[in-house]
Design an enzyme around this catalytic site. Sequence first.
Site, mmCIF file in Angstrom:
data_model
loop_
_atom_site.group_PDB
_atom_site.id
_atom_site.type_symbol
_atom_site.label_atom_id
_atom_site.label_comp_id
_atom_site.label_asym_id
_atom_site.label_seq_id
_atom_site.Cartn_x
_atom_site.Cartn_y
_atom_site.Cartn_z
ATOM 1 N N PRO A 10 32.595 -87.682 138.686
ATOM 2 C CA PRO A 10 32.838 -89.122 138.528
ATOM 3 C C PRO A 10 31.986 -89.776 137.448
ATOM 4 O O PRO A 10 30.815 -89.423 137.260
ATOM 5 C CB PRO A 10 32.491 -89.701 139.901
ATOM 6 C CG PRO A 10 31.678 -88.666 140.585
ATOM 7 C CD PRO A 10 32.131 -87.344 140.037
ATOM 8 N N ASN A 11 32.620 -90.699 136.759
ATOM 9 C CA ASN A 11 32.015 -91.545 135.720
ATOM 10 C C ASN A 11 31.758 -90.815 134.401
ATOM 11 O O ASN A 11 31.395 -91.456 133.419
ATOM 12 C CB ASN A 11 30.705 -92.206 136.217
ATOM 13 C CG ASN A 11 30.944 -93.100 137.409
ATOM 14 O OD1 ASN A 11 31.771 -94.006 137.334
ATOM 15 N ND2 ASN A 11 30.263 -92.853 138.506
ATOM 16 N N ARG A 18 28.592 -95.087 128.484
ATOM 17 C CA ARG A 18 27.840 -95.214 129.740
ATOM 18 C C ARG A 18 26.383 -94.840 129.498
ATOM 19 O O ARG A 18 26.083 -93.687 129.205
ATOM 20 C CB ARG A 18 28.453 -94.254 130.758
ATOM 21 C CG ARG A 18 27.651 -94.124 132.030
ATOM 22 C CD ARG A 18 28.078 -92.891 132.807
ATOM 23 N NE ARG A 18 27.386 -92.872 134.070
ATOM 24 C CZ ARG A 18 27.224 -91.785 134.821
ATOM 25 N NH1 ARG A 18 27.714 -90.632 134.433
ATOM 26 N NH2 ARG A 18 26.562 -91.851 135.955
ATOM 27 N N TYR A 23 22.715 -90.563 128.704
ATOM 28 C CA TYR A 23 23.766 -89.541 128.653
ATOM 29 C C TYR A 23 24.251 -89.218 127.236
ATOM 30 O O TYR A 23 25.119 -88.357 127.073
ATOM 31 C CB TYR A 23 24.939 -89.971 129.535
ATOM 32 C CG TYR A 23 24.565 -90.087 130.998
ATOM 33 C CD1 TYR A 23 24.148 -88.966 131.710
ATOM 34 C CD2 TYR A 23 24.593 -91.308 131.665
ATOM 35 C CE1 TYR A 23 23.783 -89.057 133.042
ATOM 36 C CE2 TYR A 23 24.236 -91.416 133.005
ATOM 37 C CZ TYR A 23 23.831 -90.288 133.691
ATOM 38 O OH TYR A 23 23.464 -90.368 135.004
ATOM 39 N N ASN A 75 29.771 -80.051 136.218
ATOM 40 C CA ASN A 75 28.840 -81.168 136.313
ATOM 41 C C ASN A 75 29.421 -82.082 137.386
ATOM 42 O O ASN A 75 30.315 -82.877 137.106
ATOM 43 C CB ASN A 75 28.712 -81.914 134.985
ATOM 44 C CG ASN A 75 27.702 -83.055 135.089
ATOM 45 O OD1 ASN A 75 27.289 -83.414 136.201
ATOM 46 N ND2 ASN A 75 27.314 -83.614 133.966
ATOM 47 N N ALA A 78 27.503 -87.620 140.393
ATOM 48 C CA ALA A 78 26.853 -88.128 141.606
ATOM 49 C C ALA A 78 27.167 -87.271 142.836
ATOM 50 O O ALA A 78 26.371 -87.228 143.789
ATOM 51 C CB ALA A 78 27.262 -89.577 141.846
ATOM 52 N N ASP A 88 31.138 -76.406 149.795
ATOM 53 C CA ASP A 88 31.980 -75.509 150.598
ATOM 54 C C ASP A 88 33.095 -74.911 149.745
ATOM 55 O O ASP A 88 33.398 -73.716 149.851
ATOM 56 C CB ASP A 88 32.586 -76.256 151.794
ATOM 57 C CG ASP A 88 31.579 -76.516 152.904
ATOM 58 O OD1 ASP A 88 30.469 -75.956 152.852
ATOM 59 O OD2 ASP A 88 31.914 -77.279 153.826
ATOM 60 N N GLU A 99 26.007 -74.799 137.064
ATOM 61 C CA GLU A 99 25.874 -76.252 137.254
ATOM 62 C C GLU A 99 25.201 -76.840 136.017
ATOM 63 O O GLU A 99 24.178 -76.309 135.560
ATOM 64 C CB GLU A 99 25.016 -76.495 138.505
ATOM 65 C CG GLU A 99 24.711 -77.946 138.803
ATOM 66 C CD GLU A 99 23.802 -78.087 140.043
ATOM 67 O OE1 GLU A 99 23.540 -77.063 140.741
ATOM 68 O OE2 GLU A 99 23.336 -79.210 140.292
ATOM 69 N N HIS A 101 23.869 -80.516 134.078
ATOM 70 C CA HIS A 101 23.617 -81.963 134.046
ATOM 71 C C HIS A 101 23.152 -82.340 132.652
ATOM 72 O O HIS A 101 22.294 -81.649 132.075
ATOM 73 C CB HIS A 101 22.539 -82.357 135.070
ATOM 74 C CG HIS A 101 22.952 -82.017 136.456
ATOM 75 N ND1 HIS A 101 23.861 -82.774 137.148
ATOM 76 C CD2 HIS A 101 22.629 -80.976 137.252
ATOM 77 C CE1 HIS A 101 24.070 -82.217 138.321
ATOM 78 N NE2 HIS A 101 23.338 -81.120 138.411
ATOM 79 N N ARG A 108 14.166 -88.000 137.099
ATOM 80 C CA ARG A 108 14.764 -89.283 137.468
ATOM 81 C C ARG A 108 14.483 -89.613 138.941
ATOM 82 O O ARG A 108 13.556 -89.074 139.533
ATOM 83 C CB ARG A 108 16.253 -89.231 137.141
ATOM 84 C CG ARG A 108 16.484 -88.949 135.644
ATOM 85 C CD ARG A 108 17.946 -88.925 135.277
ATOM 86 N NE ARG A 108 18.576 -90.232 135.493
ATOM 87 C CZ ARG A 108 19.898 -90.419 135.500
ATOM 88 N NH1 ARG A 108 20.716 -89.404 135.311
ATOM 89 N NH2 ARG A 108 20.392 -91.636 135.703
HETATM 90 C C1 DQA Z 1 24.504 -86.264 135.956
HETATM 91 C C2 DQA Z 1 23.286 -86.667 136.799
HETATM 92 C C3 DQA Z 1 23.726 -87.311 138.110
HETATM 93 O O1 DQA Z 1 22.580 -87.666 138.875
HETATM 94 C C4 DQA Z 1 24.518 -88.557 137.830
HETATM 95 O O2 DQA Z 1 24.992 -89.121 139.044
HETATM 96 C C5 DQA Z 1 25.640 -88.347 136.869
HETATM 97 C C6 DQA Z 1 25.451 -87.430 135.743
HETATM 98 C C7 DQA Z 1 24.091 -85.731 134.565
HETATM 99 O O3 DQA Z 1 24.948 -85.138 133.910
HETATM 100 O O4 DQA Z 1 22.964 -85.926 134.129
HETATM 101 O O5 DQA Z 1 26.670 -88.995 136.945
HETATM 102 O O6 DQA Z 1 25.186 -85.216 136.636
#
Ligand code: DQA
Length: 143
Positions: A10-11, A18, A23, A75, A78, A88, A99, A101, A108
């Site tokens: 998300p986002n 953003r 980011y 990624n 949140a 799961d 994974e 980020h 953070r």
């Molecule tokens: C994120 C880090 C997460 O805590 C955050 O909610 C995101 C982006 C990152 O890519 O740094 O939306 O996954």
Amino acid sequence: MHKVLVLHGPNLNLLGTRQPEVYGHETLDDIDNGLYEQAALGGWEIACRQSNHEGELIDLIQAARLDGTAAIIINPAAYTHTSVAILDALNAFDGRVIEVHLSNVHRREAFRHQSYVSLRADGVIAGLGSQGYRAALDAVMAG
Ligand code: DQA
């Protein structure tokens, strides 16, 4: 041909506008286009998907179990910090899981230090911005 799925949570569709100080300035299309090129050079098939919906991310992970996908680069945004359901789904996937980020979540807020997905991930990359996705794809293609 080997196949990899890149999942953005998300986002992340808002990348570029953003919180660019956190980011970066690249858009999600910039990142995905680079990954498509990198995968093609390595002879891999790649699909990049973004969703703001937990269930849709789970459906995509479940589909990857059945369509020969060898690895998932995710990624979870949140949902990293909240989603037992995504954990799961990944636990039911047999291939590699990396994974990623963009930001260094450990520098953070405390709530970002916990990752359910890390309980399943074979590798975790945080804080390298979009370079993290490229490093993850390199690792996947290296086998
Ligand atoms: C994120 C880090 C997460 O805590 C955050 O909610 C995101 C982006 C990152 O890519 O740094 O939306 O996954």
